[in-house]
Write a protein that holds these residues in place. Sequence first.
Motif, mmCIF file in Angstrom:
data_model
loop_
_atom_site.group_PDB
_atom_site.id
_atom_site.type_symbol
_atom_site.label_atom_id
_atom_site.label_comp_id
_atom_site.label_asym_id
_atom_site.label_seq_id
_atom_site.Cartn_x
_atom_site.Cartn_y
_atom_site.Cartn_z
ATOM 1 N N ILE A 1 0.180 -4.598 10.088
ATOM 2 C CA ILE A 1 0.974 -4.058 8.982
ATOM 3 C C ILE A 1 1.117 -5.089 7.869
ATOM 4 C CG2 ILE A 1 3.264 -3.253 8.320
ATOM 5 C CD1 ILE A 1 3.464 -1.990 11.125
ATOM 6 N N LEU A 2 1.390 -6.366 8.248
ATOM 7 C CA LEU A 2 1.540 -7.421 7.250
ATOM 8 C C LEU A 2 0.241 -7.642 6.487
ATOM 9 C CD1 LEU A 2 3.699 -10.021 9.266
ATOM 10 C CD2 LEU A 2 4.436 -8.547 7.359
ATOM 11 N N ALA A 3 -0.874 -7.562 7.192
ATOM 12 C CA ALA A 3 -2.166 -7.743 6.537
ATOM 13 C C ALA A 3 -2.432 -6.609 5.550
ATOM 14 C CB ALA A 3 -3.278 -7.814 7.584
ATOM 15 N N ALA A 4 -2.052 -5.392 5.938
ATOM 16 C CA ALA A 4 -2.248 -4.236 5.052
ATOM 17 C C ALA A 4 -1.390 -4.353 3.803
ATOM 18 C CB ALA A 4 -1.932 -2.940 5.806
ATOM 19 N N LEU A 5 -0.136 -4.812 3.981
ATOM 20 C CA LEU A 5 0.754 -4.972 2.832
ATOM 21 C C LEU A 5 0.238 -6.045 1.890
ATOM 22 C CD1 LEU A 5 4.261 -4.715 4.575
ATOM 23 C CD2 LEU A 5 3.175 -3.030 3.055
ATOM 24 N N ALA A 6 -0.288 -7.135 2.449
ATOM 25 C CA ALA A 6 -0.829 -8.205 1.615
ATOM 26 C C ALA A 6 -2.027 -7.722 0.822
ATOM 27 C CB ALA A 6 -1.212 -9.395 2.490
ATOM 28 N N CYS A 7 -2.871 -6.946 1.505
ATOM 29 C CA CYS A 7 -4.061 -6.406 0.824
ATOM 30 C C CYS A 7 -3.659 -5.447 -0.287
ATOM 31 C CB CYS A 7 -4.959 -5.711 1.848
ATOM 32 S SG CYS A 7 -6.474 -5.016 1.137
ATOM 33 N N GLN A 8 -2.636 -4.604 -0.008
ATOM 34 C CA GLN A 8 -2.158 -3.651 -1.011
ATOM 35 C C GLN A 8 -1.584 -4.380 -2.215
ATOM 36 O OE1 GLN A 8 0.747 -0.925 0.501
ATOM 37 N NE2 GLN A 8 0.894 0.232 -1.411
ATOM 38 N N ALA A 9 -0.862 -5.482 -1.964
ATOM 39 C CA ALA A 9 -0.284 -6.247 -3.070
ATOM 40 C C ALA A 9 -1.374 -6.838 -3.947
ATOM 41 C CB ALA A 9 0.617 -7.350 -2.511
ATOM 42 N N GLN A 10 -2.478 -7.281 -3.303
ATOM 43 C CA GLN A 10 -3.574 -7.847 -4.086
ATOM 44 C C GLN A 10 -4.266 -6.792 -4.926
ATOM 45 O OE1 GLN A 10 -6.139 -9.721 -1.252
ATOM 46 N NE2 GLN A 10 -4.675 -11.365 -0.756
ATOM 47 N N GLN A 11 -4.200 -5.524 -4.495
ATOM 48 C CA GLN A 11 -4.881 -4.454 -5.201
ATOM 49 C C GLN A 11 -4.018 -3.787 -6.274
ATOM 50 O OE1 GLN A 11 -6.214 -1.808 -2.154
ATOM 51 N NE2 GLN A 11 -7.787 -3.203 -1.378
ATOM 52 N N GLN A 12 -2.779 -4.237 -6.427
ATOM 53 C CA GLN A 12 -1.911 -3.656 -7.450
ATOM 54 C C GLN A 12 -2.521 -3.869 -8.836
ATOM 55 O OE1 GLN A 12 0.900 -1.860 -7.354
ATOM 56 N NE2 GLN A 12 0.701 -1.754 -5.134
ATOM 57 N N PRO A 13 -2.558 -2.852 -9.700
ATOM 58 C CA PRO A 13 -3.160 -3.013 -11.017
ATOM 59 C C PRO A 13 -2.357 -3.953 -11.893
ATOM 60 C CG PRO A 13 -2.005 -0.911 -10.861
ATOM 61 C CD PRO A 13 -2.004 -1.510 -9.495
ATOM 62 N N VAL A 14 -3.064 -4.531 -12.868
ATOM 63 C CA VAL A 14 -2.398 -5.387 -13.839
ATOM 64 C C VAL A 14 -1.398 -4.547 -14.620
ATOM 65 C CG1 VAL A 14 -2.771 -6.914 -15.804
ATOM 66 C CG2 VAL A 14 -4.485 -6.781 -13.984
ATOM 67 N N GLU A 15 -0.310 -5.169 -15.030
ATOM 68 C CA GLU A 15 0.722 -4.449 -15.771
ATOM 69 C C GLU A 15 0.116 -3.797 -17.014
ATOM 70 O OE1 GLU A 15 4.952 -5.254 -18.077
ATOM 71 O OE2 GLU A 15 3.868 -6.899 -17.119
ATOM 72 N N GLY A 16 0.447 -2.542 -17.238
ATOM 73 C CA GLY A 16 -0.105 -1.844 -18.391
ATOM 74 C C GLY A 16 0.709 -0.622 -18.748
ATOM 75 N N THR A 17 0.191 0.114 -19.714
ATOM 76 C CA THR A 17 0.862 1.309 -20.211
ATOM 77 C C THR A 17 -0.124 2.468 -20.185
ATOM 78 O OG1 THR A 17 2.245 -0.030 -21.673
ATOM 79 C CG2 THR A 17 2.080 2.325 -22.167
ATOM 80 N N SER A 18 0.273 3.566 -19.588
ATOM 81 C CA SER A 18 -0.605 4.738 -19.536
ATOM 82 C C SER A 18 -0.403 5.598 -20.783
ATOM 83 C CB SER A 18 -0.330 5.550 -18.272
ATOM 84 O OG SER A 18 0.974 6.096 -18.323
ATOM 85 N N TYR A 19 -1.432 6.325 -21.122
ATOM 86 C CA TYR A 19 -1.373 7.187 -22.313
ATOM 87 C C TYR A 19 -2.434 8.271 -22.192
ATOM 88 C CZ TYR A 19 -5.523 4.598 -23.807
ATOM 89 O OH TYR A 19 -6.771 4.050 -23.871
#
Length: 352
Positions: free
Chosen positions: A14-32
Amino acid sequence: MRISARIQASILTILAALACQAQQQPVEGTSYYLPKTALRISVLQEKTTFSPGEYARYAGRYMKLPVREEEETTYRIVGVQISSFAMPDSARHYQAIIDKKHTLISLERDENGILKAINTKGKSITTPAPFVPSPQPAPLNPRDFMTEEILSAASSAKMAELIAREIYDIRESRNMLSRGEAEFMPKDGEQLRLMLGNLQQQEQALLQMFAGTTKVDTTEHTFVYVPTPAAEEDILFRFSRHLGLVDNDDLAGEPYYIHVVNQNIQPKLEYTIEEAAKRSKEDIGINVCLPGRIVVTVGNDENTWATMETMAAQFGRVENLSANLFSKKYMTRIVLNPITGTVEQLLTEPLE
């Protein structure tokens, strides 16, 4: 308390999955969204209602008037106008990346999330004013102008005869005033105008008893149509002279069509600096429309009621802007057309 090897393995997974998910979070941005160009068609419909006079059957005998004795309601179209507006295109939904490596600072969007401007203030849209009918005068009540003798008549035929006689007396009085032969002439032109107007009102009210009344109402009906390259013609609405605007599947109405012709013309996007014109491998999610030109007509088989030439976002293509426009060397400000999504202003300033 000891934790079993199986539970320890599950926790590590579970910890490994959470770490991987955190690394895959998109860069901060704005949708339009980029816009889809829609059409607003306003149809002015005039309704005319005729009500026969109470003594219409005596009109020929006493007034020598050919009048109708049945109620009738008719409709006609008196005007059609076309305007355009924007709605968000769900197929063109993007995420602009905002980070410290670029001078992409702000995106202005409208209330529906459509991109209007980048690093500056966008354009406002003026919507067409709704149709406001002209105020109508208060209807005349013929009985307000009847004499006691008329109101106390014993039969309809007698009342019709007395009303006709009163109308002829009014006409004679008006003619004498116009010729200056009345026993009591007004002192000035304004007084004469008022007296003639009063006599005209009396005659008009009493004549309603024979000729009937006609009421005219004009209303605005708005249709929304989203043109697509796949459809060149559609039934916009159906119209009947006796029923007015009816549903599209009601064959009692004549079809009115909307035609859309693709001109296959798109604007070119020109950058203001040579470096920015070069394609960059980096995509920071800034896209604009290069809309296509269309010609729209609304009409039936006999007449064309309205024509409009405009740019439509969905008839063009999407252009991805080079990330070089927003490098640390430049501050780029872009204003988009809020209806078509095309670039109307692109200013690039070098930064020291």
